[in-house]
Design a protein around this motif. Structure first.
Motif, PDB file in Angstrom:
ATOM      1  N   MET A   1       0.825  -1.203   0.000  1.00 40.89           N
ATOM      2  CA  MET A   1       0.000   0.000   0.000  1.00 40.89           C
ATOM      3  C   MET A   1       0.865   1.262   0.000  1.00 40.89           C
ATOM      4  N   MET A   2       1.967   1.207   0.717  1.00 35.36           N
ATOM      5  CA  MET A   2       2.877   2.357   0.711  1.00 35.36           C
ATOM      6  C   MET A   2       3.420   2.613  -0.689  1.00 35.36           C
ATOM      7  N   LEU A   3       3.833   1.549  -1.376  1.00 34.14           N
ATOM      8  CA  LEU A   3       4.347   1.691  -2.735  1.00 34.14           C
ATOM      9  C   LEU A   3       3.271   2.199  -3.688  1.00 34.14           C
ATOM     10  N   ALA A   4       2.061   1.686  -3.531  1.00 33.75           N
ATOM     11  CA  ALA A   4       0.955   2.146  -4.375  1.00 33.75           C
ATOM     12  C   ALA A   4       0.748   3.655  -4.204  1.00 33.75           C
ATOM     13  N   GLY A   5       0.808   4.116  -2.962  1.00 31.02           N
ATOM     14  CA  GLY A   5       0.642   5.535  -2.698  1.00 31.02           C
ATOM     15  C   GLY A   5       1.763   6.376  -3.252  1.00 31.02           C
ATOM     16  N   ARG A   6       2.987   5.885  -3.098  1.00 37.01           N
ATOM     17  CA  ARG A   6       4.128   6.657  -3.584  1.00 37.01           C
ATOM     18  C   ARG A   6       4.176   6.712  -5.110  1.00 37.01           C
ATOM     19  N   ILE A   7       3.821   5.628  -5.753  1.00 34.84           N
ATOM     20  CA  ILE A   7       3.795   5.616  -7.217  1.00 34.84           C
ATOM     21  C   ILE A   7       2.696   6.533  -7.734  1.00 34.84           C
ATOM     22  N   THR A   8       1.562   6.549  -7.046  1.00 30.67           N
ATOM     23  CA  THR A   8       0.457   7.440  -7.423  1.00 30.67           C
ATOM     24  C   THR A   8       0.894   8.902  -7.348  1.00 30.67           C
ATOM     25  N   ALA A   9       1.507   9.286  -6.230  1.00 34.23           N
ATOM     26  CA  ALA A   9       1.948  10.675  -6.051  1.00 34.23           C
ATOM     27  C   ALA A   9       3.027  11.044  -7.066  1.00 34.23           C
ATOM     28  N   PHE A  10       4.009  10.164  -7.232  1.00 38.08           N
ATOM     29  CA  PHE A  10       5.122  10.439  -8.149  1.00 38.08           C
ATOM     30  C   PHE A  10       4.619  10.566  -9.584  1.00 38.08           C
ATOM     31  N   SER A  11       3.737   9.667 -10.002  1.00 40.74           N
ATOM     32  CA  SER A  11       3.235   9.680 -11.375  1.00 40.74           C
ATOM     33  C   SER A  11       2.439  10.943 -11.662  1.00 40.74           C
ATOM     34  N   GLY A  12       1.587  11.343 -10.713  1.00 44.47           N
ATOM     35  CA  GLY A  12       0.810  12.566 -10.893  1.00 44.47           C
ATOM     36  C   GLY A  12       1.690  13.793 -11.030  1.00 44.47           C
ATOM     37  N   LEU A  13       2.695  13.895 -10.182  1.00 43.37           N
ATOM     38  CA  LEU A  13       3.603  15.037 -10.241  1.00 43.37           C
ATOM     39  C   LEU A  13       4.449  15.017 -11.512  1.00 43.37           C
ATOM     40  N   LEU A  14       4.872  13.841 -11.919  1.00 43.65           N
ATOM     41  CA  LEU A  14       5.667  13.727 -13.150  1.00 43.65           C
ATOM     42  C   LEU A  14       4.848  14.175 -14.361  1.00 43.65           C
ATOM     43  N   PHE A  15       3.581  13.765 -14.408  1.00 44.61           N
ATOM     44  CA  PHE A  15       2.695  14.203 -15.489  1.00 44.61           C
ATOM     45  C   PHE A  15       2.560  15.722 -15.482  1.00 44.61           C
ATOM     46  N   GLY A  16       2.326  16.304 -14.298  1.00 42.55           N
ATOM     47  CA  GLY A  16       2.164  17.745 -14.202  1.00 42.55           C
ATOM     48  C   GLY A  16       3.414  18.494 -14.616  1.00 42.55           C
ATOM     49  N   PHE A  17       4.567  18.024 -14.164  1.00 42.59           N
ATOM     50  CA  PHE A  17       5.835  18.678 -14.504  1.00 42.59           C
ATOM     51  C   PHE A  17       6.066  18.628 -16.010  1.00 42.59           C
ATOM     52  N   THR A  18       5.806  17.473 -16.603  1.00 38.55           N
ATOM     53  CA  THR A  18       5.999  17.319 -18.050  1.00 38.55           C
ATOM     54  C   THR A  18       5.055  18.225 -18.830  1.00 38.55           C
ATOM     55  N   ALA A  19       3.787  18.231 -18.435  1.00 39.62           N
ATOM     56  CA  ALA A  19       2.798  19.048 -19.143  1.00 39.62           C
ATOM     57  C   ALA A  19       3.122  20.534 -19.039  1.00 39.62           C
ATOM     58  N   LEU A  20       3.506  21.002 -17.848  1.00 39.40           N
ATOM     59  CA  LEU A  20       3.847  22.409 -17.666  1.00 39.40           C
ATOM     60  C   LEU A  20       5.094  22.792 -18.455  1.00 39.40           C
ATOM     61  N   THR A  21       6.080  21.885 -18.483  1.00 37.07           N
ATOM     62  CA  THR A  21       7.315  22.142 -19.225  1.00 37.07           C
ATOM     63  C   THR A  21       7.049  22.247 -20.724  1.00 37.07           C
ATOM     64  N   LEU A  22       6.063  21.484 -21.210  1.00 33.33           N
ATOM     65  CA  LEU A  22       5.706  21.508 -22.634  1.00 33.33           C
ATOM     66  C   LEU A  22       4.809  22.690 -22.998  1.00 33.33           C
ATOM     67  N   GLY A  23       4.474  23.500 -21.998  1.00 34.98           N
ATOM     68  CA  GLY A  23       3.719  24.711 -22.282  1.00 34.98           C
ATOM     69  C   GLY A  23       2.247  24.667 -21.933  1.00 34.98           C
ATOM     70  N   TRP A  24       1.771  23.565 -21.358  1.00 34.06           N
ATOM     71  CA  TRP A  24       0.359  23.483 -20.962  1.00 34.06           C
ATOM     72  C   TRP A  24       0.186  24.114 -19.578  1.00 34.06           C
ATOM     73  N   VAL A  25       0.363  25.434 -19.532  1.00 36.70           N
ATOM     74  CA  VAL A  25       0.311  26.137 -18.252  1.00 36.70           C
ATOM     75  C   VAL A  25      -1.144  26.496 -17.938  1.00 36.70           C
ATOM     76  N   SER A  26      -1.686  25.771 -16.991  1.00 32.35           N
ATOM     77  CA  SER A  26      -3.085  25.963 -16.612  1.00 32.35           C
ATOM     78  C   SER A  26      -3.261  25.552 -15.152  1.00 32.35           C
ATOM     79  N   PRO A  27      -4.114  26.264 -14.416  1.00 27.61           N
ATOM     80  CA  PRO A  27      -4.354  25.853 -13.025  1.00 27.61           C
ATOM     81  C   PRO A  27      -4.961  24.457 -12.946  1.00 27.61           C
ATOM     82  N   TYR A  28      -5.679  24.047 -13.988  1.00 27.03           N
ATOM     83  CA  TYR A  28      -6.305  22.720 -13.959  1.00 27.03           C
ATOM     84  C   TYR A  28      -5.265  21.626 -14.147  1.00 27.03           C
ATOM     85  N   VAL A  29      -4.253  21.898 -14.964  1.00 32.43           N
ATOM     86  CA  VAL A  29      -3.149  20.940 -15.102  1.00 32.43           C
ATOM     87  C   VAL A  29      -2.355  20.870 -13.803  1.00 32.43           C
TER      88      VAL A  29
END
Length: 401
Positions: free
Chosen positions: A275-303
């Motif tokens: 369960m700890m790993l599931a939680g950490r992978i969830t948090a890491f994946s969400g942040l990685l998606f956000g960082f990638t999207a923002l870096t590519l120019g999708w700057v939005s409060p919803y992202v």
């Protein structure tokens, strides 16, 4: 007068932990009123929050080992009684230094949250403890949101002193609830007779303790970093109002409640570290998606906020299991373990909050904040992986040949 002789109901544990949270943040809207009434600098009055936080770390370091020595019930009743007395004294204070002195004494209430965790571990297996802690956390997530609202209403309607009378009345209620419902749960036959220092030394020599504790500390650290940086980032990068920022910040709390609910529902079927790993992978994946999207120019409060909500979900999955794990490393020292872990969370949170404040003040960009959270989440993920390996080796060693 009849006293409790059996373990407490879940509502009692929620009340004990809930009041410790409300004690911190319910006075926030009243700080200006306190400064004005006591004719003191706002910066000095704000020590009522910063000083409270600092003393809290010391309180849990004392309360945990003390509850392992004399029992859970005396610590809770003693801390609650002192909390009531200090709350009344705050309400009657006519000088800022008198107010701050008794405000610092209110920090004893955090002992009840630490002892409540130990009570859960006393009365249930590690997996069952994680389930109960998840449901308590889900209810507790409401306290940080409701506290300032309640405090603001009381301050506006009756003045800041009424906030501390509210604390006093709530404390009396908690004392009565604990007196009648909180029986002693410490098993004296399993309790270690060594000194508090020896118990602490024993725990800090355990790699399993550090793996669980580091995972939980940096998981919470990512959330603290978010809270520190998001007001400036939201205003500068997205141009949203304070009300909209508050709404968006609430999304991470909703995520935490969802993660806690899932942990309570499905957690007992799996190992704590799964369960700890599931939680950490969830948090890491969400942040990685956000960082990638923002870096590519999708700057939005919803992202941005859409990615950070996964930190809340991940923490809800991780923390109940990490808390149960840290208290299961050694029998008879669950109170000491809970106290040490809480102190580590406070220390790591303070450092990361300071770092976030410095960085965001200079670079108020969403990518910077998400990137910093991603680095912190990476440490928590690494600790979860380490914990998984240590637990696998420990379980294998425990099996009969």
């Amino acid at each position: 007068m009849k006293t409790a002789t059996s373990p407490p109901h879940r509502a009692t544990l929620i009340a004990l932990t809930g009041l410790s949270v409300l004690t911190l943040n319910m006075i926030l809207p009243a700080l200006s009123s306190i400064a004005r009434d006591l004719q003191a600098d706002y910066a000095l009055v704000s020590v009522a929050v910063a000083g409270y936080l600092a003393l809290s770390a010391g309180v849990v370091l004392i309360a945990g080992p003390l509850s392992d020595r004399i029992g859970r019930r005396p610590v809770v009743l003693g801390a609650t009684a002192l909390f009531v007395a200090s709350s009344i004294a705050c309400s009657l204070a006519d000088h800022v230094w008198m107010f701050l002195l008794f405000r610092m004494l209110q920090a004893v209430m955090v002992a009840c949250g630490t002892v409540a965790m130990a009570v859960v571990r006393d009365t249930s297996s590690p997996k069952e403890s994680a389930r109960i802690l998840a449901y308590i956390a889900m209810a507790m997530a409401l306290a940080p949101m409701l506290g300032p609202v309640i405090g603001g209403i009381i301050d506006t309607a009756f003045g800041w002193r009424a906030v501390f009378w509210f604390y006093a009345v709530a404390g009396v209620g908690i004392f009565a609830l604990s007196w009648f419902d909180l029986g002693e749960t410490l098993d004296k036959s399993k309790a270690q007779t060594s000194s508090s220092l020896q118990k602490v030394t024993t725990l800090i020599s355990e790699r399993r303790f550090w793996a669980f504790a580091i995972c939980s500390a940096f998981s919470v650290g990512a959330f603290f970093t978010f809270l520190t940086g998001v007001p400036l980032v939201a205003e500068t990068a997205f141009g949203v109002t304070s009300a909209e920022t508050g709404f968006f910040i609430g999304s991470i709390t909703v995520g935490f409640m969802l993660g806690s609910f899932l942990s309570g529902r499905i957690g007992p079927r799996y190992h704590l570290t799964t369960m700890m790993l599931a939680g950490r992978i969830t948090a890491f994946s969400g942040l990685l998606f956000g960082f990638t999207a923002l870096t590519l120019g999708w700057v939005s409060p919803y992202v941005f906020f859409g990615s950070t909500v996964f930190v809340g979900i991940g923490n809800g999955l991780t923390l109940p299991n990490a808390n149960a794990g840290v208290m299961s490393v050694r029998d008879g020292v669950s109170g000491t373990a809970a106290g040490l872990q809480s102190a580590l969370m406070s220390a790591v949170g303070a450092v990361l909050t300071m770092l976030a404040g410095i960085m965001i003040a200079r670079w108020a960009e969403p990518q910077v904040l998400i990137g910093l959270m991603l680095i912190i989440a990476s440490v928590a993920l690494a600790a979860a992986i380490w914990s998984r390996r240590l637990e696998t080796a420990h379980d294998a060693a425990e099996k009969p040949a």
